[in-house]
Design an enzyme around this catalytic site. Structure first.
Site, mmCIF file in Angstrom:
data_model
loop_
_atom_site.group_PDB
_atom_site.id
_atom_site.type_symbol
_atom_site.label_atom_id
_atom_site.label_comp_id
_atom_site.label_asym_id
_atom_site.label_seq_id
_atom_site.Cartn_x
_atom_site.Cartn_y
_atom_site.Cartn_z
ATOM 1 C CE LYS A 191 44.253 -5.588 37.466
ATOM 2 N NZ LYS A 191 43.948 -4.871 38.724
ATOM 3 C CB SER A 208 51.079 -7.902 40.825
ATOM 4 O OG SER A 208 51.907 -6.999 41.537
ATOM 5 C CG ASN A 253 48.160 -5.635 37.500
ATOM 6 O OD1 ASN A 253 48.430 -4.627 38.137
ATOM 7 N ND2 ASN A 253 47.938 -6.806 38.073
ATOM 8 C CG ASN A 275 54.859 -4.060 42.354
ATOM 9 O OD1 ASN A 275 55.841 -3.627 41.773
ATOM 10 N ND2 ASN A 275 53.670 -3.466 42.310
ATOM 11 C CB THR A 276 54.555 -10.903 43.727
ATOM 12 O OG1 THR A 276 53.740 -10.199 44.661
ATOM 13 C CG2 THR A 276 54.900 -12.270 44.299
ATOM 14 C CG PHE A 332 50.305 -9.418 46.193
ATOM 15 C CD1 PHE A 332 49.841 -8.442 45.332
ATOM 16 C CD2 PHE A 332 50.438 -10.720 45.713
ATOM 17 C CE1 PHE A 332 49.506 -8.759 44.011
ATOM 18 C CE2 PHE A 332 50.102 -11.047 44.402
ATOM 19 C CZ PHE A 332 49.639 -10.061 43.551
ATOM 20 C CG ASN A 391 51.794 -0.207 43.196
ATOM 21 O OD1 ASN A 391 52.037 -1.232 43.844
ATOM 22 N ND2 ASN A 391 51.084 -0.217 42.062
#
Length: 357
Positions: free
Chosen positions: A214, A178, A246, A180-181, A115, A111
């Protein structure tokens, strides 16, 4: 029953199936209990972690229900605790679609959602209604920064999000891991995490919330040890825990047409590294702070390995997609049997057995 439902869902794109499932669970929460026997946890599985009583150690990881729209359904599935989010202070759409991919042969997902969420104010209103209805059990809220907030101002985003959701949460998770940011993982230093903990402490203490940090599985082992030691010796250690881990940006050998998609990989291919990080963190923590294991848990044996490696609690996400709601009960019953087999009177006695000196 779930195999029939899954065959329909897997004909849709991964994100469309996700949206359809959340909508169905939101409208008919009772449907969550149709796919397996009611989860009955024995006393052997109960424990208190950071002041919260968990009837068993299996919880829902953040990411599956970012906006908290289906909370009653998750409890009906039998989860001991539910973590929603990641929630940012302001709404944001996330990354362009497509951004969620199934790797069916690998029982994995990739993925790069970014967010996507309705923002802390909208989520807080929903949580208030859930609490007013008296539904559920232990509820965690995972918070992060908005994509357009520069890293030097990130602590302001975490504080703003926490101010909104804190009255309705039982615990908080800080997401600095994460992939993805852009730039978010640059915040995974002991200096920034301690600065962030100081920034949110007035709000946290007002609501007496435990905080989980995390971590990414892609940190170097030495980095993990330094972060853990810094947190375990900090003034905040009494209410701190670690979530390991994560998703990963690493790519072990994978199958299928989506194996080279950018984003975070979850599911079975993450299991070994996730458990290794649990072990590293547990050795560094030396029982000074609890650990939550997350990554690649599909069976009771997977969960038990994380527990013996040092995790007090275990979260799942991808297994729910591939195995369905019945997996929660299978994990709980299987764990109870494994603990009984090995002569443990309580799960707390098994935590970290394989890393104790």
């Amino acid at each position: 029953m779930y195999s029939a439902v899954r065959s329909i869902l897997f004909r849709l794109s991964a994100e469309r199936a996700h949206e359809w499932t959340l909508a169905a669970l939101r409208r008919v929460p009772a449907a969550a209990g149709w796919f397996g026997p009611r989860v009955q946890a024995s006393d052997r599985l109960s424990q208190t972690v950071l002041g919260l009583p968990f009837p068993h150690p299996i919880g829902l990881a953040a990411g599956l229900d970012k906006n908290g729209v289906a909370i009653p359904a998750w409890y009906r599935m039998g989860f001991s605790f539910v973590e929603i989010g990641t929630v940012t202070p302001r709404p944001q759409p996330g990354n362009p679609k497509p951004r969620l991919f199934r790797l069916i042969q690998d029982e994995a997902l990739i993925n790069r959602m970014g967010f996507n969420n309705e923002g802390a104010t909208a989520v807080a209103r929903r949580l208030a209604r859930v609490r007013e209805a008296g539904t559920g059990g232990i509820l965690g809220v995972n918070i992060g920064k908005n994509k357009d907030t520069p890293n030097p101002l990130a602590h302001e985003d975490y504080r703003a999000a926490l101010e909104q959701v804190a009255p309705f949460a039982d615990y908080l998770t800080i997401n600095v891991s994460s992939p993805n940011t852009p730039g978010l993982r640059d915040l995974q230093s002991e200096a920034f995490i301690l600065e962030l903990l100081r920034a949110i402490e007035p709000i946290r203490s007002r609501h007496r919330l435990p905080v989980w940090v995390k971590l990414a599985p892609d940190l170097q082992n030495g980095e993990i040890e330094r972060i853990v030691d810094a947190l375990a010796t900090s003034p905040f250690r009494e209410h701190l825990g670690l979530i390991c881990t994560n998703t990963t940006v690493q790519r072990p050998p994978l199958s299928g047409p989506y194996r080279d998609e950018a984003g975070g990989l979850s599911g079975r291919p993450l299991a070994a590294r996730s458990t290794e990080v649990v072990r590293i963190a547990a050795r560094a923590a030396r029982r000074r702070m609890p650990i939550m294991g997350s990554g690649g848990v599909f069976t009771a044996e997977d969960a038990y390995e994380k527990i013996r490696s040092g995790a007090s609690l275990v979260q799942i996400y991808t297994a729910l997609i591939y195995r369905g709601p019945a997996v929660v009960g299978e994990l709980v019953r299987g764990l109870d049997a494994l603990l009984a087999r090995d002569g443990f009177a309580n799960i707390a006695d098994a935590v970290g057995m394989d890393v104790r000196e």
